[in-house]
Design a protein around this motif. Structure first.
Motif, short mmCIF file in Angstrom:
data_model
loop_
_atom_site.label_atom_id
_atom_site.label_comp_id
_atom_site.label_asym_id
_atom_site.label_seq_id
_atom_site.Cartn_x
_atom_site.Cartn_y
_atom_site.Cartn_z
N ILE A 1 0.83 -1.21 0.00
CA ILE A 1 0.00 0.00 0.00
C ILE A 1 0.87 1.26 0.00
N GLY A 2 2.09 1.12 -0.52
CA GLY A 2 2.94 2.30 -0.74
C GLY A 2 4.00 2.53 0.28
N GLY A 3 4.09 1.66 1.31
CA GLY A 3 5.04 1.87 2.39
C GLY A 3 6.47 1.52 2.01
N PRO A 4 7.37 1.49 2.99
CA PRO A 4 8.78 1.20 2.73
C PRO A 4 8.96 -0.13 2.01
N LEU A 5 9.89 -0.15 1.11
CA LEU A 5 10.20 -1.36 0.36
C LEU A 5 10.59 -2.47 1.34
N HIS A 6 9.92 -3.60 1.23
CA HIS A 6 10.20 -4.69 2.17
C HIS A 6 11.36 -5.53 1.66
N GLY A 7 12.28 -5.83 2.57
CA GLY A 7 13.40 -6.69 2.21
C GLY A 7 13.49 -7.83 3.21
N GLY A 8 14.60 -8.50 3.22
CA GLY A 8 14.82 -9.54 4.21
C GLY A 8 14.46 -10.94 3.79
N LEU A 9 13.87 -11.11 2.58
CA LEU A 9 13.47 -12.46 2.19
C LEU A 9 14.69 -13.32 1.87
N ASP A 10 15.72 -12.74 1.32
CA ASP A 10 16.94 -13.51 1.04
C ASP A 10 17.58 -13.99 2.34
N GLN A 11 17.55 -13.13 3.38
CA GLN A 11 18.10 -13.55 4.67
C GLN A 11 17.26 -14.67 5.27
N THR B 1 -6.42 4.35 13.18
CA THR B 1 -5.82 5.51 13.84
C THR B 1 -5.50 6.57 12.80
N LEU B 2 -5.91 7.79 13.05
CA LEU B 2 -5.75 8.86 12.07
C LEU B 2 -4.28 9.07 11.69
N SER B 3 -3.38 8.98 12.67
CA SER B 3 -1.96 9.21 12.38
C SER B 3 -1.43 8.18 11.39
N GLN B 4 -1.84 6.92 11.54
CA GLN B 4 -1.38 5.88 10.61
C GLN B 4 -2.02 6.06 9.24
N LEU B 5 -3.29 6.44 9.21
CA LEU B 5 -3.96 6.65 7.93
C LEU B 5 -3.31 7.79 7.15
N LEU B 6 -3.00 8.88 7.83
CA LEU B 6 -2.35 10.01 7.16
C LEU B 6 -1.00 9.61 6.60
N GLU B 7 -0.28 8.78 7.34
CA GLU B 7 1.02 8.29 6.85
C GLU B 7 0.84 7.49 5.57
N VAL B 8 -0.17 6.64 5.55
CA VAL B 8 -0.44 5.83 4.35
C VAL B 8 -0.87 6.73 3.19
N LEU B 9 -1.65 7.76 3.46
CA LEU B 9 -2.06 8.68 2.40
C LEU B 9 -0.85 9.40 1.80
N SER B 10 0.10 9.76 2.64
CA SER B 10 1.33 10.37 2.12
C SER B 10 2.08 9.38 1.23
N TRP B 11 2.07 8.10 1.62
CA TRP B 11 2.71 7.08 0.79
C TRP B 11 2.06 6.98 -0.59
N GLN B 12 0.73 7.21 -0.65
CA GLN B 12 0.07 7.14 -1.95
C GLN B 12 0.67 8.17 -2.90
N PHE B 13 0.99 9.33 -2.37
CA PHE B 13 1.56 10.39 -3.20
C PHE B 13 3.04 10.12 -3.51
N SER B 14 3.80 9.65 -2.53
CA SER B 14 5.23 9.41 -2.79
C SER B 14 5.43 8.26 -3.76
N SER B 15 4.60 7.22 -3.67
CA SER B 15 4.78 6.06 -4.54
C SER B 15 4.15 6.26 -5.92
N TYR B 16 3.04 7.01 -5.97
CA TYR B 16 2.29 7.13 -7.23
C TYR B 16 2.70 8.35 -8.03
N VAL B 17 2.99 9.46 -7.36
CA VAL B 17 3.32 10.69 -8.10
C VAL B 17 4.65 11.30 -7.66
N GLY B 18 5.46 10.55 -6.93
CA GLY B 18 6.85 10.93 -6.74
C GLY B 18 7.15 11.90 -5.63
#
Length: 743
Positions: free
Chosen positions: A247-257, A490-507
């Motif tokens: 949903i636009g959050g930080p790139l998940h890694g760690g699967l190789d480990q 929680t509003l704080s978490q939702l707002l964070e996710v909304l910001s991710w929509q903009f960073s991931s979709y429109v840079g």
């Protein structure tokens, strides 16, 4: 400024995050040397289009060759060496799977955008902070350390088993030698002494058998404890990070480990299994009263098999969630009869399993799903896992040609498929296979995160809202009845996710002021982010006060507007966007006349407007806002050109452009000059002619403001003026005369 230039200006703590996701798969030297070219390519589309990915890979190699020629002339030996290594990597590693490099570069660019957005935030968001918990990092290191220690213990036990085997062979030889002697010889003092030595050797054998079984038991216990606690938590954390990344959050890694840990544990368990088999062989050749092997070995073998079953079952994961190639940033939303891709991986990477595991994909396998509609998967739904398709050599399989199709109802007609398909219905795509290895047969099953089925792309925004809310609110991978009673967020978490929509979709993500405006729009008041709980209905179902649309439909229309019409201006940070009319007046009232800002319309879907401050003759401050521009008008004229050419006709005055400074005090041409489609003095001369005998024309946006009105009327129709006429006017008339002629 390029994205890479912005990255290089970050604080060291953010640069360290950038450093983590650049490795040998995509070296940072190439990102640096080819920054502008890389950013100008559509890697997201190529990640789901093999032909396009191959073209981009070839062009990337060409770009590397050009850089190699340049540095060769400069005799930069280190850079020459690195570029040759990179060129060899690109040709060898990705030639057979060009989409993999497209995925890697796309993910890197997206992660850069996310970090840039995070850097602009006053504090780290709660979700991202939880994902980067230092306790989690410490646990990861502990897991790797313990797995390595277990592997060493299993190898050391191998040596003990070998010593036990050698000791028993010596005992067998000496015992059989005595047995072969005549009866008279057996009574000799020498033989009696030998018998005592054999008894001592048997005692040693008994001690060593007990010691080996004890060591095997400890290894099994350590594996059991690691799997039950830390490794399970690591896997659950990875799955949660994958949810957030979807949903636009930080790139998940760690699967190789994780793969390395799972593989080493599987190898250790199979090694212990072979040790128990060797003990069984020793048992067939020698046993005695009180022998520990027949008592302990069956229990230990049962425990090893149990751990292997569990390890294999947990190792079967969905590496990349279902996603339509046409909408790479909207995973888990699937349209009927449109292909989607999904990738699975077995975290136990053993060469014996290459091409030996066939995976079958099904949808809604459990008919107890909430929806009354049923689907089937068309296309290739059975494929073999292999190590050849993935650039990192993982044991995986990617389905690229699956299509969901709705089944007909018993009455012979389709179900609810159509424009009103419910976007809150969740479905599940399941995968099953069987592993046969070293006498073990293990059935494996896993499922994707819940997906939403749509039949028309117009349903995609609401479907994506469902995906966001589900993955934000729960880490349950299969709660298909979630929307029967969706929990608040929680509003704080939702707002964070909304910001991710903009960073991931429109840079570019949202800053704290923009998020504050969204919070007020969602709640209707100023509230504490941390305490406020927002309902699903408020987010996506209830209309905004006085409007005919919901908050999410309004926000999604803005995302679409940015993506298609004002993306460069948004990325440069020149669009304030989310600011109320009241706040904009507070910001502008003390500014120089002609200062303006850009904001999104609150009353029109997908509209953008600009407001400027002016000063009346009596010194009073007045504000003017132009009617919002929507995608229809912006398709005809670029927004930067509108800002450049916009004119206002005041009563009894010549037309003039009132826009002088972008808030707070940036000269307009400095901010938007590079985005103008052409400079006015570059307009064609009359001799250039128009296409097919017509004189080319240019459109100039004009508004008329009456003396007795403090608010502007709607902008008039765009007035046509040919570029050739405009050029002649500039050559022969003063600017004042031109304005008079226009009026």
């Amino acid at each position: 400024m390029s994205q890479w230039s912005q990255v290089q200006q970050l604080e060291i703590k953010f640069l360290e995050q950038v450093d983590q996701f650049y490795d040998d798969n995509f070296p940072m030297e190439i990102r640096h040397l080819l920054a502008q070219w890389i950013e100008s390519q559509d890697w997201e589309a190529a990640a789901n289009n093999e032909a396009m990915a191959m073209i981009l890979l070839q062009n990337l190699i060409i770009q590397v060759d050009e850089q190699l020629d340049r540095v060769s002339q400069e005799k930069n030996l280190l850079l020459i060496h690195n570029l040759k290594r990179v060129r060899k990597l690109l040709q060898g590693k990705y030639h057979g799977n060009p989409m993999h490099i497209a995925v890697i570069i796309s993910n890197c660019l997206r992660e850069e955008r996310r970090i840039l957005a995070a850097a602009s935030m006053p504090v780290q968001g709660p979700l991202e902070k939880s994902l980067q918990n230092s306790v989690v990092s410490e646990r990861q290191r502990n897991v790797e350390h313990k797995v390595s220690a277990i592997k060493n213990s299993a190898q050391m036990t191998d040596q003990d088993v070998k010593y036990l085997e050698d000791l028993q062979e010596e005992f067998d030889f000496r015992y059989k030698t005595i047995q072969s002697l005549e009866q008279n010889d057996k009574n000799s003092a020498l033989i009696k002494q030998e018998m005592l030595a054999l008894q001592a050797m048997l005692n040693t054998l008994d001690y060593k058998r007990k010691e080996v079984l004890s060591k095997i038991g400890r290894v099994i216990h350590e594996i059991d404890m690691l799997m039950s606690n830390m490794l399970t938590e690591e896997l659950l954390d990875w799955k949660r990070r994958q949810q957030i990344a979807c949903i636009g959050g930080p790139l998940h890694g760690g699967l190789d480990q994780l793969q390395n840990c799972f593989t080493l544990l599987a190898e250790s368990l199979f090694q212990v299994r072979r040790q128990l088999e060797k003990l069984d062989e020793l048992l067939t050749r020698l046993t005695y009263d009180g022998d520990p092997i027949p008592v302990q070995r069956p229990q230990l073998l049962e425990k090893v098999n149990f751990l292997l079953y569990n390890l294999f079952r947990n190792s079967f994961v969905v590496e990349r969630q279902p996603c339509m190639p046409t909408h790479p940033q909207r995973p888990m939303v699937l349209k009927t009869l449109i292909q989607f891709t999904v990738k699975l991986r077995l975290l136990i990477k053993l060469p014996e399993l290459n091409y030996q595991i066939r995976v079958k994909a099904t949808i809604d396998k459990n008919v107890s799903t909430v929806s009354n509609r049923r689907f089937v998967l068309c296309g290739t739904h059975v494929k073999a896992m292999n190590m050849d398709e993935s650039a990192n050599g993982s044991l995986s399989v990617e389905f690229r040609h699956l299509q969901p199709k709705e089944m007909k109802t018993s009455a012979g007609s389709k179900g609810n498929e159509g424009p009103h398909m419910v976007t809150e219905e969740l479905h599940s795509i399941s995968f099953e296979t069987q592993v046969c290895l070293y006498g073990l047969t293990i059935n494996l099953e896993t499922s994707s995160l819940p997906v939403v089925m749509i039949s028309n792309v117009s349903q995609l925004p609401n479907a994506w809202a469902s995906i966001i809310w589900y993955n934000l609110s729960t880490n349950d991978p299969q709660n298909l009845s979630f929307f029967n009673n969706p929990p608040a967020a929680t509003l704080s978490q939702l707002l964070e996710v909304l910001s991710w929509q903009f960073s991931s979709y429109v840079g570019r993500g949202l800053n704290s002021e923009q998020l504050s405006m969204l919070a007020e729009k969602l709640t209707g008041q100023q509230v504490s982010y941390n305490d406020y709980q927002l309902s699903w209905a408020k987010f996506c179902k209830e209309h905004l006060p006085g409007k005919s649309f919901t908050f999410w439909v309004w926000l999604e229309a803005i995302l679409d507007l940015i993506k298609k019409h004002i993306l460069p201006l948004w990325i440069d940070g020149y669009v304030m966007g989310f600011v109320s009319k009241e706040k904009e007046r507070i910001l502008l009232k003390d500014k120089t006349p002609g200062t303006f800002l850009l904001r999104f319309s609150e009353s029109n879907l997908g509209g953008i407007t600009f407001t400027w401050v002016d000063q009346l003759e009596n010194g009073d401050v007045t504000f003017h806002s132009v009617e919002p521009y929507n995608k229809g008008r912006l398709s005809a004229l670029p927004f930067a050109d509108i800002l450049r050419d916009y004119k206002v006709i005041m009563a009894d005055n010549v037309p003039e452009n009132p826009l002088k400074y972008l808030y707070p005090d940036i000269p307009k041409d400095k901010a938007f000059g590079k985005h103008y489609s052409c400079q006015p003095n570059e307009v064609s001369k009359p001799s250039d002619g128009g296409g097919k005998g017509y004189v080319p024309s240019v459109f100039i946006p004009v508004s008329k403001i009456l003396n007795d009105s403090t608010e502007p009327h709607s902008p008039s129709d765009l007035l046509p003026m040919s570029p050739s006429v405009y050029a002649v006017l500039r050559e022969h008339l003063s600017p004042t005369a031109i304005e008079t002629a226009v009026s």
